[in-house]
Write an enzyme that holds these catalytic residues in place. Structure first.
Site, PDB file in Angstrom:
ATOM      1  N   ARG A 173       0.828  -1.222   0.000  1.00  0.00           N
ATOM      2  CA  ARG A 173       0.000   0.000   0.000  1.00  0.00           C
ATOM      3  C   ARG A 173       0.855   1.261   0.000  1.00  0.00           C
ATOM      4  O   ARG A 173       0.480   2.264  -0.596  1.00  0.00           O
ATOM      5  CB  ARG A 173      -0.930  -0.004   1.220  1.00  0.00           C
ATOM      6  CG  ARG A 173      -2.127  -0.912   1.026  1.00  0.00           C
ATOM      7  CD  ARG A 173      -3.024  -0.918   2.234  1.00  0.00           C
ATOM      8  NE  ARG A 173      -4.289  -1.567   1.923  1.00  0.00           N
ATOM      9  CZ  ARG A 173      -5.203  -1.869   2.819  1.00  0.00           C
ATOM     10  NH1 ARG A 173      -4.995  -1.581   4.086  1.00  0.00           N
ATOM     11  NH2 ARG A 173      -6.325  -2.460   2.467  1.00  0.00           N
TER      12      ARG A 173
ATOM     13  N   LYS B  87     -20.289 -16.175   0.978  1.00  0.00           N
ATOM     14  CA  LYS B  87     -21.725 -15.924   1.117  1.00  0.00           C
ATOM     15  C   LYS B  87     -22.312 -15.133  -0.044  1.00  0.00           C
ATOM     16  O   LYS B  87     -21.743 -14.152  -0.486  1.00  0.00           O
ATOM     17  CB  LYS B  87     -21.984 -15.151   2.410  1.00  0.00           C
ATOM     18  CG  LYS B  87     -21.631 -15.948   3.669  1.00  0.00           C
ATOM     19  CD  LYS B  87     -21.951 -15.148   4.909  1.00  0.00           C
ATOM     20  CE  LYS B  87     -21.758 -16.005   6.149  1.00  0.00           C
ATOM     21  NZ  LYS B  87     -22.047 -15.250   7.376  1.00  0.00           N
TER      22      LYS B  87
ATOM     23  N   GLY C 279      -9.925  -8.546  -0.990  1.00  0.00           N
ATOM     24  CA  GLY C 279      -8.777  -8.989  -0.198  1.00  0.00           C
ATOM     25  C   GLY C 279      -8.284 -10.391  -0.500  1.00  0.00           C
ATOM     26  O   GLY C 279      -7.083 -10.607  -0.699  1.00  0.00           O
TER      27      GLY C 279
ATOM     28  N   GLY D 197     -13.079  -3.115   0.322  1.00  0.00           N
ATOM     29  CA  GLY D 197     -14.442  -2.603   0.488  1.00  0.00           C
ATOM     30  C   GLY D 197     -14.793  -1.527  -0.519  1.00  0.00           C
ATOM     31  O   GLY D 197     -15.918  -1.461  -1.014  1.00  0.00           O
TER      32      GLY D 197
END
Length: 396
Positions: A35, A198, A354, A377
């Site tokens: 990052r 999910k 991720g 996100g």
């Protein structure tokens, strides 16, 4: 989009928001500085121009107030190594001392503010905090795509105080351009490979992509909700029973729109959630009662190879199985290998989320992808069609 490459920042004090929320070990050594390296082109451009840079960043999730465990001190030290010059580090964020340091910062010098989330107002999007921060510099650059989905003081609200002097850094510009390329005008056929455990966490993406893709590949644990909804036997495999109707509805809508969808036909199953479990390959809809699916099988890999190699654009978000265990990493590795191969043949492939990013890095294939997103996100919300506050604030 105003690019910083067309602007000379010489003699200016630049407030730069970055995402330096990097992993550290018990001794506070940074274990992965990706990052930080991603924002180096922006920092180097500003230093080459002769700007003074005041950097804002967050680290972890402080409960409010100073916490030595979550100080940016190790980041300041590592940043000095990356840029090859001293970094003035403040153990505070605001106040006369910090204002004086910013005021006295000379061209070509760098200052890093302490963890911005030590102030609870940051995550609440406090206007007063944003205004105080804005007084430290005379222009604002946001290069923190990983936090672009947060309407925080330093990622969005602060931009209001720089109506004519706010910009995307190179990392943000790159993320926005690449994602817009996929979502607005992708070369076709366009294939989305969506995984994860999910369905509920990926509903927004699946629905937003229905009108955009030619092929939808559904992998990971979430595929078993679809398999069970179609009457298959899935043993102890992960499943959201309350999302089975939704799965059937999504398949009907894909049929109606002419989107081809692919569910793995065979599975590598195990009698225990462990890297030493007994395993076997079975059809995906015939998993015995006490077994659970851990990865896709060889037939599914062959099928996906054909889909991937015939694509001109690919979006991959979510692994095929429990790739963290070597025994169940093959499906994800195969997909990564095919996508890398497709890129060599001119396909544009974006990898985000991720787990998918961790997988392509683990397999040393990240540099063979067209584009690997830095924001988990933020990328998810962008793909769901949401307007990200950090992007909107600069464009307004």
């Amino acid at each position: 989009m105003k690019s910083i490459k067309d602007i000379n920042f010489k003699g200016r004090k630049v407030l730069l928001r970055v995402d330096f929320n990097v992993p550290v070990d018990d001794n506070k050594n940074i274990t992965d500085d990706t990052r930080m390296r991603e924002s180096m082109p922006t920092i180097e451009k500003l230093l080459n121009d002769g700007a003074a840079i005041i950097i804002m960043a967050h680290f972890g999730r402080p409960k409010g107030g100073f916490d030595a465990e979550l100080s940016l001190a190790p980041v300041a030290k590592h940043l000095e190594e990356l840029i090859g010059r001293p970094v003035q580090f403040t153990q505070e964020l605001l106040g006369d001392k910090v204002a004086a340091m910013a005021q006295n910062l000379k061209d070509g010098e760098v200052m890093l503010l302490e963890n911005i989330r030590f102030y609870p107002e940051e995550t609440k999007g406090g206007v007063e905090l944003a205004e105080q921060l804005s007084k430290l510099g005379d222009c604002y650059i946001n290069d923190a795509f990983g936090a672009a989905h947060r309407e925080h003081s330093s990622t969005a609200v602060i931009a209001k105080f720089f109506p004519n002097d706010k910009y995307f850094g190179f990392l943000m510009e790159n993320e926005v351009k690449n994602l817009e390329k996929l979502m607005q005008n992708p070369p076709r056929p366009f294939t989305a490979i969506i995984g994860g455990s999910k369905v509920s966490s990926k509903i927004g993406i699946l629905e937003n992509l229905l009108d955009k893709v030619d092929n939808m590949v559904i992998i990971g644990g979430m595929r078993y909700t679809f398999t069970k909804a179609m009457g298959g036997q899935i043993g102890k495999s992960i499943c959201e029973d309350d999302k089975m109707e939704l799965a059937l509805d999504l398949m009907k809508r894909m049929d109606a729109k002419g989107v081809k969808y692919f569910l793995p036909t065979d599975s590598l199953i195990a009698d225990d959630f462990s890297n030493t479990a007994n395993t076997q390959i079975v059809p995906s809809d015939k998993v015995p009662a006490d077994w659970e699916s851990m990865d896709i099988g060889p037939e599914s890999c062959k099928m996906l190879k054909d889909v991937i190699m015939s694509s001109k654009s690919i979006l991959w978000n979510g692994p095929a199985g429990v790739f963290e265990m070597p025994l169940f990493a093959n499906g994800t590795r195969e997909i990564a290998t095919y996508v890398a191969e497709a890129c060599k043949n001119g396909c544009f492939a974006a990898v985000g989320g991720g787990d998918s990013v961790a997988a392509v890095k683990q397999m040393n294939l990240a540099d063979q992808m067209s584009y690997v997103s830095t924001g988990g996100g933020a990328m998810l919300e962008y793909l769901e069609g949401k307007e990200l506050p950090g992007i909107k604030a600069i464009k307004e």
